[in-house]
Design a protein around this motif. Structure first.
Motif, PDB file in Angstrom:
ATOM      1  N   MET A  99       6.671  15.710   2.249  1.00  0.00           N
ATOM      2  CA  MET A  99       6.692  14.942   1.135  1.00  0.00           C
ATOM      3  C   MET A  99       7.203  13.479   1.515  1.00  0.00           C
ATOM      4  N   GLU A 100       7.128  12.733   0.355  1.00  0.00           N
ATOM      5  CA  GLU A 100       7.277  11.151   0.586  1.00  0.00           C
ATOM      6  C   GLU A 100       8.804  10.896  -0.224  1.00  0.00           C
ATOM      7  N   ALA A 101       9.514  10.275   0.262  1.00  0.00           N
ATOM      8  CA  ALA A 101      10.910   9.910  -0.233  1.00  0.00           C
ATOM      9  C   ALA A 101      10.668   8.584  -1.121  1.00  0.00           C
ATOM     10  N   VAL A 106       9.548   8.382   5.209  1.00  0.00           N
ATOM     11  CA  VAL A 106      10.377   7.412   4.616  1.00  0.00           C
ATOM     12  C   VAL A 106       9.684   6.041   4.883  1.00  0.00           C
ATOM     13  N   ASN A 107       9.674   5.298   3.667  1.00  0.00           N
ATOM     14  CA  ASN A 107       9.165   4.119   3.617  1.00  0.00           C
ATOM     15  C   ASN A 107      10.189   3.001   4.412  1.00  0.00           C
ATOM     16  N   VAL A 108       9.563   2.252   5.009  1.00  0.00           N
ATOM     17  CA  VAL A 108      10.540   1.482   5.871  1.00  0.00           C
ATOM     18  C   VAL A 108      10.177  -0.011   5.701  1.00  0.00           C
ATOM     19  N   LEU A 156       7.624   7.744   9.440  1.00  0.00           N
ATOM     20  CA  LEU A 156       8.145   6.382   8.962  1.00  0.00           C
ATOM     21  C   LEU A 156       6.928   5.626   8.172  1.00  0.00           C
ATOM     22  N   GLU A 157       6.961   5.305   7.108  1.00  0.00           N
ATOM     23  CA  GLU A 157       5.700   4.542   6.416  1.00  0.00           C
ATOM     24  C   GLU A 157       5.883   3.109   6.456  1.00  0.00           C
ATOM     25  N   ILE A 158       5.216   2.417   7.275  1.00  0.00           N
ATOM     26  CA  ILE A 158       5.109   0.769   7.257  1.00  0.00           C
ATOM     27  C   ILE A 158       3.930   0.364   6.664  1.00  0.00           C
ATOM     28  N   ILE A 161       0.507   4.321   8.356  1.00  0.00           N
ATOM     29  CA  ILE A 161       0.378   2.928   7.845  1.00  0.00           C
ATOM     30  C   ILE A 161       0.110   3.071   6.458  1.00  0.00           C
ATOM     31  N   ASP A 162       1.016   2.301   5.507  1.00  0.00           N
ATOM     32  CA  ASP A 162       0.988   2.707   4.025  1.00  0.00           C
ATOM     33  C   ASP A 162      -0.019   1.724   3.430  1.00  0.00           C
ATOM     34  N   ASP A 163      -0.456   1.859   2.242  1.00  0.00           N
ATOM     35  CA  ASP A 163      -1.116   0.867   1.664  1.00  0.00           C
ATOM     36  C   ASP A 163      -2.454   0.365   2.449  1.00  0.00           C
ATOM     37  N   LEU A 214      -3.045   7.127   8.564  1.00  0.00           N
ATOM     38  CA  LEU A 214      -3.534   6.097   7.613  1.00  0.00           C
ATOM     39  C   LEU A 214      -3.453   6.499   6.383  1.00  0.00           C
ATOM     40  N   LYS A 215      -2.866   5.732   5.616  1.00  0.00           N
ATOM     41  CA  LYS A 215      -2.544   6.041   4.088  1.00  0.00           C
ATOM     42  C   LYS A 215      -3.333   5.370   3.270  1.00  0.00           C
ATOM     43  N   ILE A 216      -4.494   5.769   2.645  1.00  0.00           N
ATOM     44  CA  ILE A 216      -5.525   4.771   1.552  1.00  0.00           C
ATOM     45  C   ILE A 216      -4.610   4.514   0.667  1.00  0.00           C
TER      46      ILE A 216
HETATM   47 MG    MG Z   1       4.690   4.826   1.094  1.00  0.00          MG
END
Ligand code: MG
Ligand code: C2E
Ligand code: MG
Length: 585
Positions: free
Chosen positions: A362-364, A421-423, A453-455, A483-485, A504-506
């Motif tokens: 899950m993503e916080a 977790v988004n950083v 970690l999501e950056i 890698i977010d977005d 990779l996060k589309i």
């Molecule tokens: Mg995110």
């Protein structure tokens, strides 16, 4: 003489004629007895003091003196009779000179016929009176000595003022003086036509580093000269910061296109010829008793806007910009209170394996609920928290809370889930970031392989060397990186290949395009292919429809997240959600 003319005259003085004037000392004799005038000029006729001859001005009453002092500039010393129209006309004049006319450099020698009229010691001190003499004391020698002392002190005061109010490099007024000059102009000759502007040299610090500071100084000097020469004496021009100039003049005189056009020709400074550009912020909202300081703030808001969106160009301040800034400031204050009163909380959005539908993690995501129950979306407050540095403690808190939540979930019988977790970049750059990451793992006891970690893509590509180093260390700790977005930035394949990443996060904008039947040709399909080629897991965010999920699966995407599976859930909702699922899912 009209007020306007007066200002121009004053500005003229500031720029051109000071040097010429300073070749003589200007003395004003203020006395209602013509004999005293004659005696004084006679006693001092033909003498030179500190290398310069004297020039006399004559006033025969306090009113006359005020009128002349308003008009005449660079009067160094006044020899002032205490008793004229009235017993205290002289002392009243002193007050006017210091307080209303603000002639603080001018030296004052008081004279009286009778010893009984000596002013109080406090008066002498408060109004900065140099000397007090009875007229009988003013013989030629004594007068000479007194005036010499006064002139010497005048010169010293001028030098100090020069240091305090002028920039030594460009010889232009400095920031404080600029504000004073603008204040005067706003007060004395307010005009609808006037604007205040700030001009900032683009990338000056880089130029300075490249050329060396001496050349950098010469460049600034050359720019100041060019501005001085082209703007003319009616414009107030000042150096208000390292590479910024303050200007006040009419809209026509300060036409930004023309001023920026002055930078079209290369600037030549000792062996170097270079093109520099500048950016301007202006304000023409100088009405209704605005203070120069506030007008300068407005111009600065416009300048910042221009730097962001129109480098090398200009932006004119508008009231809406001010409101925008005020709103941001208000929001930031509220955010501070929200942190203190614990109105921030975290929600968790499940992530699933697309082919099997199994939960993988899950993503916080942070939430801010106002006192009235409304929410402030993270897209609005995160940028503010980043700009103010508050994201560092906030992000730290999110990290810890998320780790603790994972411990609880694992205890419920879900051992293999990961927590993302988004950083933000600001956190990443913080020197204590790795230490804090370690502490969070230690304190909660979760295994690093369950933390991700999501950056965002743009962050990952900025300052490549630094990012690479930090990311490698994070990876070394056993923490994975997503890698977010992805797809919204501009990373090249070669850059991407170098990054030590896992996933990779589309971005969800590319997922929402997938509602049509076409396969391939979408950005999503390119990202998936890219990810697979680089041996990365690909996860799609924002999946809302079954059709999107099917398309993504066909394209080879591994994981997904979105309203189709679950909305972001509070900790309690998440536990209920987990327990409502068939086991093993
Ligand atoms: Mg995110
Ligand atoms: P993000 O990391 O890309 O987060 C995904 C966003 O998509 C979340 O928005 C989530 O609520 C939303 N979302 C998830 N599924 C769907 C869906 O099916 N449809 C639609 N339309 N949206 C969906 P949210 O929570 O508003 O967060 C926005 C951004 O704020 C996040 O984007 C992230 O960049 C940032 N953010 C959130 N929490 C944190 C945090 O703790 N730290 C930092 N630095 N940034 C955070
Ligand atoms: Mg995202």
């Amino acid at each position: 003489m009209s007020i306007d003319h007066d200002v121009i005259h004053f500005l003229d003085d500031e720029n051109d004629t000071v040097a010429a004037r300073e070749l003589v000392w200007r003395l004003m004799v203020i006395d209602d007895e013509p004999d005293v005038h004659r005696a004084t000029t006679f006693a001092l006729s033909g003498v030179k003091i500190l290398g310069r001859p004297l020039e006399f001005l004559h006033a025969y009453s306090a009113v006359d003196a005020v009128e002349q002092l308003t008009r005449e500039k660079d009067v160094a010393v006044i020899l002032l009779d205490v008793v004229m129209e009235s017993e205290d006309a002289g002392l009243e004049l002193v007050k006017t000179v210091r307080q209303r006319l603000k002639l603080t450099e001018l030296r004052i020698i008081l004279r009286t016929g009778q010893p009984g009229y000596a002013p109080e010691i406090e008066t002498i001190h408060d109004f900065d009176i140099n000397d007090y003499k009875t007229k009988s004391e003013l013989t030629r020698t004594k007068l000479y000595a007194t005036v010499t002392a006064a002139l010497r002190s005048y010169e010293q005061i001028r030098k100090l003022d020069q240091l305090a109010f002028y920039d030594r490099l460009s010889e232009l007024p400095n920031r404080n003086k600029f504000i004073d000059l603008c204040e005067d102009r706003l007060r004395v000759a307010p005009s609808q036509e006037d604007v205040i502007a700030i001009l900032d040299i683009d990338d000056f610090s880089e130029i300075n580093d490249a050329l060396g500071h001496q050349q950098g100084d010469r460049l600034l000097q050359a720019i100041a000269d060019r501005l001085k020469f082209n703007l003319g004496a009616e414009v107030i021009l000042a150096r208000i910061g390292g590479d910024t100039f303050g200007l006040m003049g009419t809209a026509i005189q300060l036409d930004p296109t023309q001023i920026l056009g002055l930078f079209r020709d290369a600037i030549v400074v000792k062996d170097d010829s270079m093109i520099v550009t500048a950016t301007m912020g202006l304000t023409n909202q100088l009405g209704s008793a605005i203070l120069a300081r506030d007008a300068l703030k407005d111009a600065n808001i416009a300048l910042k806007r221009a730097k962001k969106t129109r480098r090398g160009g200009f932006v004119m301040f508008s009231a809406e910009m001010g409101a925008d800034i005020r709103e941001r400031v208000g929001l930031l204050q509220n955010l501070r209170q929200a942190v203190e009163s614990e109105r921030l909380f975290i929600v968790y959005q499940p992530q699933v394996h697309l082919a099997s539908g199994k939960l993988v993690g899950m993503e916080a995501l942070i939430r801010w609920r106002n006192e009235d129950g409304t929410f402030v979306p993270p897209d609005r407050f995160i940028p503010l928290a980043e700009a103010s540095g508050m994201i560092v403690p906030i992000g730290d808190w999110v990290l810890r809370m998320a780790c603790y939540e994972l411990v609880r979930i694992q205890a419920l019988g879900y051992p293999g889930l990961r927590m993302s977790v988004n950083v933000s970049q600001v956190q990443f750059r913080h020197p204590e970031f790795l230490g804090k990451l370690n502490a969070a793992l230690q304190d909660t006891g979760i295994k690093s392989k369950f933390l991700e970690l999501e950056i965002t893509e743009s962050v990952a590509m900025e300052e490549a060397d630094f990012m690479l180093k930090t990311l490698r260390m994070v990876r070394k700790m056993g923490i994975s990186i997503a890698i977010d977005d992805f797809g919204t930035g501009y990373s090249s394949l070669s850059q991407l290949r170098q990054l030590p990443i896992d996933r990779l996060k589309i971005d969800r904008t590319f997922v929402s395009e997938l509602s049509q039947d076409v396969i391939g040709g979408h950005i999503a399909s390119m990202v998936i292919e890219l990810g697979r080629n680089l041996n990365l897991t690909v996860i799609a965010e924002g999946i809302e429809e079954e059709k999107q999920a099917q398309t993504l699966l066909k394209l080879g995407c591994h994981e997904g997240q979105g309203y189709l599976y679950a909305r972001p859930l509070t900790a309690i909702q998440l536990r209920e959600w987990l327990q409502s699922r068939p086991s093993g899912q």
